[in-house]
Design a protein around this motif. Structure first.
Motif, PDB file in Angstrom:
ATOM      1  N   ALA A   1       6.514  13.733  -6.615  1.00  0.00           N
ATOM      2  CA  ALA A   1       6.263  12.892  -5.444  1.00  0.00           C
ATOM      3  C   ALA A   1       7.133  11.654  -5.591  1.00  0.00           C
ATOM      4  CB  ALA A   1       4.801  12.503  -5.367  1.00  0.00           C
ATOM      5  N   THR A   2       7.805  11.270  -4.526  1.00  0.00           N
ATOM      6  CA  THR A   2       8.647  10.077  -4.555  1.00  0.00           C
ATOM      7  C   THR A   2       8.022   9.010  -3.664  1.00  0.00           C
ATOM      8  OG1 THR A   2      10.596  11.444  -4.883  1.00  0.00           O
ATOM      9  CG2 THR A   2      10.967   9.185  -4.156  1.00  0.00           C
ATOM     10  N   ILE A   3       7.703   7.877  -4.276  1.00  0.00           N
ATOM     11  CA  ILE A   3       7.141   6.744  -3.550  1.00  0.00           C
ATOM     12  C   ILE A   3       8.273   5.739  -3.371  1.00  0.00           C
ATOM     13  CG2 ILE A   3       5.399   4.922  -3.531  1.00  0.00           C
ATOM     14  CD1 ILE A   3       3.821   6.680  -5.553  1.00  0.00           C
ATOM     15  N   THR A   4       8.580   5.408  -2.113  1.00  0.00           N
ATOM     16  CA  THR A   4       9.636   4.446  -1.806  1.00  0.00           C
ATOM     17  C   THR A   4       8.995   3.228  -1.170  1.00  0.00           C
ATOM     18  OG1 THR A   4      11.175   6.265  -1.435  1.00  0.00           O
ATOM     19  CG2 THR A   4      11.806   4.105  -0.568  1.00  0.00           C
ATOM     20  N   PHE A   5       9.205   2.061  -1.799  1.00  0.00           N
ATOM     21  CA  PHE A   5       8.651   0.817  -1.294  1.00  0.00           C
ATOM     22  C   PHE A   5       9.656   0.238  -0.312  1.00  0.00           C
ATOM     23  CE2 PHE A   5       6.720   1.790  -5.293  1.00  0.00           C
ATOM     24  CZ  PHE A   5       5.383   1.624  -5.007  1.00  0.00           C
ATOM     25  N   ASN A   6       9.198  -0.083   0.892  1.00  0.00           N
ATOM     26  CA  ASN A   6      10.049  -0.389   2.038  1.00  0.00           C
ATOM     27  C   ASN A   6      10.300  -1.872   2.259  1.00  0.00           C
ATOM     28  OD1 ASN A   6       9.987   2.382   2.639  1.00  0.00           O
ATOM     29  ND2 ASN A   6       8.070   2.129   3.774  1.00  0.00           N
ATOM     30  N   GLY A   7      11.529  -2.294   2.065  1.00  0.00           N
ATOM     31  CA  GLY A   7      11.982  -3.628   2.459  1.00  0.00           C
ATOM     32  C   GLY A   7      11.084  -4.758   2.023  1.00  0.00           C
ATOM     33  N   ALA A   8      11.097  -5.842   2.774  1.00  0.00           N
ATOM     34  CA  ALA A   8      10.332  -7.042   2.441  1.00  0.00           C
ATOM     35  C   ALA A   8       8.828  -6.769   2.409  1.00  0.00           C
ATOM     36  CB  ALA A   8      10.642  -8.154   3.436  1.00  0.00           C
ATOM     37  N   GLN A   9       8.338  -5.865   3.288  1.00  0.00           N
ATOM     38  CA  GLN A   9       6.902  -5.561   3.302  1.00  0.00           C
ATOM     39  C   GLN A   9       6.482  -4.855   2.021  1.00  0.00           C
ATOM     40  OE1 GLN A   9       9.039  -4.361   5.614  1.00  0.00           O
ATOM     41  NE2 GLN A   9       8.321  -4.820   7.661  1.00  0.00           N
ATOM     42  N   GLY A  10       7.415  -4.112   1.408  1.00  0.00           N
ATOM     43  CA  GLY A  10       7.091  -3.351   0.208  1.00  0.00           C
ATOM     44  C   GLY A  10       7.280  -4.108  -1.084  1.00  0.00           C
ATOM     45  N   ALA A  11       7.784  -5.326  -1.029  1.00  0.00           N
ATOM     46  CA  ALA A  11       7.985  -6.114  -2.242  1.00  0.00           C
ATOM     47  C   ALA A  11       6.640  -6.562  -2.800  1.00  0.00           C
ATOM     48  CB  ALA A  11       8.870  -7.323  -1.943  1.00  0.00           C
ATOM     49  N   GLY A  12       6.549  -6.628  -4.104  1.00  0.00           N
ATOM     50  CA  GLY A  12       5.326  -7.101  -4.742  1.00  0.00           C
ATOM     51  C   GLY A  12       4.893  -6.213  -5.885  1.00  0.00           C
ATOM     52  N   ASP A  13       3.676  -6.457  -6.346  1.00  0.00           N
ATOM     53  CA  ASP A  13       3.114  -5.730  -7.482  1.00  0.00           C
ATOM     54  C   ASP A  13       2.236  -4.588  -6.997  1.00  0.00           C
ATOM     55  OD1 ASP A  13       4.290  -7.513  -9.305  1.00  0.00           O
ATOM     56  OD2 ASP A  13       2.619  -8.916  -9.070  1.00  0.00           O
ATOM     57  N   TYR A  14       2.355  -3.456  -7.699  1.00  0.00           N
ATOM     58  CA  TYR A  14       1.598  -2.257  -7.352  1.00  0.00           C
ATOM     59  C   TYR A  14       1.067  -1.585  -8.605  1.00  0.00           C
ATOM     60  CZ  TYR A  14       3.631  -2.425  -2.676  1.00  0.00           C
ATOM     61  OH  TYR A  14       3.988  -2.801  -1.410  1.00  0.00           O
ATOM     62  N   TYR A  15       0.008  -0.812  -8.410  1.00  0.00           N
ATOM     63  CA  TYR A  15      -0.493   0.112  -9.417  1.00  0.00           C
ATOM     64  C   TYR A  15      -0.560   1.476  -8.745  1.00  0.00           C
ATOM     65  CZ  TYR A  15      -2.137  -3.594 -12.559  1.00  0.00           C
ATOM     66  OH  TYR A  15      -2.207  -4.660 -13.416  1.00  0.00           O
ATOM     67  N   VAL A  16      -0.169   2.506  -9.466  1.00  0.00           N
ATOM     68  CA  VAL A  16      -0.328   3.874  -8.990  1.00  0.00           C
ATOM     69  C   VAL A  16      -1.350   4.513  -9.923  1.00  0.00           C
ATOM     70  CG1 VAL A  16       0.770   6.081  -8.534  1.00  0.00           C
ATOM     71  CG2 VAL A  16       2.023   3.951  -8.094  1.00  0.00           C
ATOM     72  N   PHE A  17      -2.537   4.786  -9.398  1.00  0.00           N
ATOM     73  CA  PHE A  17      -3.631   5.375 -10.163  1.00  0.00           C
ATOM     74  C   PHE A  17      -3.485   6.893 -10.140  1.00  0.00           C
ATOM     75  CE2 PHE A  17      -8.168   6.889 -10.058  1.00  0.00           C
ATOM     76  CZ  PHE A  17      -8.438   6.657 -11.401  1.00  0.00           C
ATOM     77  N   ILE A  18      -3.627   7.508 -11.289  1.00  0.00           N
ATOM     78  CA  ILE A  18      -3.482   8.959 -11.420  1.00  0.00           C
ATOM     79  C   ILE A  18      -4.823   9.517 -11.880  1.00  0.00           C
ATOM     80  CG2 ILE A  18      -2.225  10.798 -12.588  1.00  0.00           C
ATOM     81  CD1 ILE A  18      -0.082   8.465 -13.100  1.00  0.00           C
ATOM     82  N   TYR A  19      -5.330  10.495 -11.135  1.00  0.00           N
ATOM     83  CA  TYR A  19      -6.620  11.113 -11.445  1.00  0.00           C
ATOM     84  C   TYR A  19      -6.411  12.618 -11.515  1.00  0.00           C
ATOM     85  CZ  TYR A  19     -11.681  11.915 -11.291  1.00  0.00           C
ATOM     86  OH  TYR A  19     -12.961  12.270 -11.598  1.00  0.00           O
ATOM     87  N   ALA A  20      -6.840  13.236 -12.614  1.00  0.00           N
ATOM     88  CA  ALA A  20      -6.596  14.666 -12.801  1.00  0.00           C
ATOM     89  C   ALA A  20      -7.868  15.396 -13.224  1.00  0.00           C
ATOM     90  CB  ALA A  20      -5.513  14.877 -13.843  1.00  0.00           C
ATOM     91  N   ILE A  21      -8.009  16.610 -12.702  1.00  0.00           N
ATOM     92  CA  ILE A  21      -9.145  17.470 -13.032  1.00  0.00           C
ATOM     93  C   ILE A  21      -8.588  18.648 -13.844  1.00  0.00           C
ATOM     94  CG2 ILE A  21     -11.054  18.834 -12.114  1.00  0.00           C
ATOM     95  CD1 ILE A  21     -10.825  17.098  -9.537  1.00  0.00           C
ATOM     96  N   PRO A  22      -8.744  18.627 -15.177  1.00  0.00           N
ATOM     97  CA  PRO A  22      -8.126  19.640 -16.022  1.00  0.00           C
ATOM     98  C   PRO A  22      -8.495  21.083 -15.656  1.00  0.00           C
ATOM     99  CG  PRO A  22      -8.869  17.814 -17.366  1.00  0.00           C
ATOM    100  CD  PRO A  22      -9.386  17.581 -15.971  1.00  0.00           C
ATOM    101  N   ARG A  23      -9.717  21.333 -15.235  1.00  0.00           N
ATOM    102  CA  ARG A  23     -10.096  22.720 -14.907  1.00  0.00           C
ATOM    103  C   ARG A  23      -9.330  23.254 -13.694  1.00  0.00           C
ATOM    104  NH1 ARG A  23     -14.574  19.947 -12.850  1.00  0.00           N
ATOM    105  NH2 ARG A  23     -14.826  20.261 -10.617  1.00  0.00           N
ATOM    106  N   ASN A  24      -8.703  22.327 -12.919  1.00  0.00           N
ATOM    107  CA  ASN A  24      -7.867  22.729 -11.783  1.00  0.00           C
ATOM    108  C   ASN A  24      -6.390  22.762 -12.157  1.00  0.00           C
ATOM    109  OD1 ASN A  24     -10.216  22.776 -10.313  1.00  0.00           O
ATOM    110  ND2 ASN A  24      -9.815  20.915  -9.176  1.00  0.00           N
ATOM    111  N   GLY A  25      -6.094  22.700 -13.460  1.00  0.00           N
ATOM    112  CA  GLY A  25      -4.718  22.723 -13.916  1.00  0.00           C
ATOM    113  C   GLY A  25      -4.004  21.402 -13.749  1.00  0.00           C
TER     114      GLY A  25
END
Length: 188
Positions: A153-177
């Protein structure tokens, strides 16, 4: 199916509490502390960041700051007690022309925040801030999330509105691979 899973989890927790409470041998009253510590260990998770997702319990996870690196694999994972789902968070700063690629199988939620805790009010649902490619909107499975399945997945932060600090939270269910040990590429 979720109802059966919820009932199974509840039954497991109640069984553990009953087992710790109704022991055959006589204990001193001071042993209640050990019971409380054991119960707390079953219901809390370690981590340096507290994360809330709509309709889900708040959990702790570990963060990886990718601002100074361009590629890597998430190696320090959090775990959701009892169910064993894995979690992680990527912290980054966007200058408005930043991309983050995440490769693997997991749910991802983008938060616009400069520090933890991450709350539901920090979810960056505004398409003016970023766009995401090759991930599926999975709000019906996991609130405010996108799903990747053995892809990038490619996340592209857009111009002046996209500037700043971010966190990308990742949640995984191992039984679903799924796994939160995803690979990432960062292009500031």
């Amino acid at each position: 199916m979720k109802s059966l899973q919820n009932k199974t989890k509840l039954l497991l927790v109640l069984s553990l509490v009953a087992g710790l409470t109704f022991q055959c041998e006589k204990k001193k009253e001071d042993d209640n502390t050990a019971t409380l510590v054991a119960l707390a260990g079953l219901t809390t998770s370690a981590g340096d960041c507290s994360v809330s997702a709509s309709g889900k319990a708040t959990i702790n996870t570990w963060t990886t700051d990718v601002t100074g690196t361009t590629a890597g694999t998430i190696s320090k994972l959090g775990s959701v007690p009892i169910v064993g789902h894995t979690t992680a968070a990527i912290k980054l700063t966007s200058d408005g022309a930043t991309t983050l690629g995440i490769n693997g199988s997991a749910f991802i939620i983008v938060y616009k925040a400069s520090a933890c805790p991450l709350t539901t009010t920090n979810v960056a649902a505004n398409p003016a801030n970023f766009s995401i490619a090759t991930a599926t909107d999975s709000n019906s499975e996991f609130p405010s999330s996108y799903k990747i399945t053995n892809q990038t997945a490619t996340i592209t932060f857009n111009g002046a509105q996209g500037a700043g600090d971010y966190y990308v939270f990742i949640y995984a269910i191992p039984r679903n691979g799924q796994s939160a040990a995803v690979n990432y590429t960062f292009a500031p």
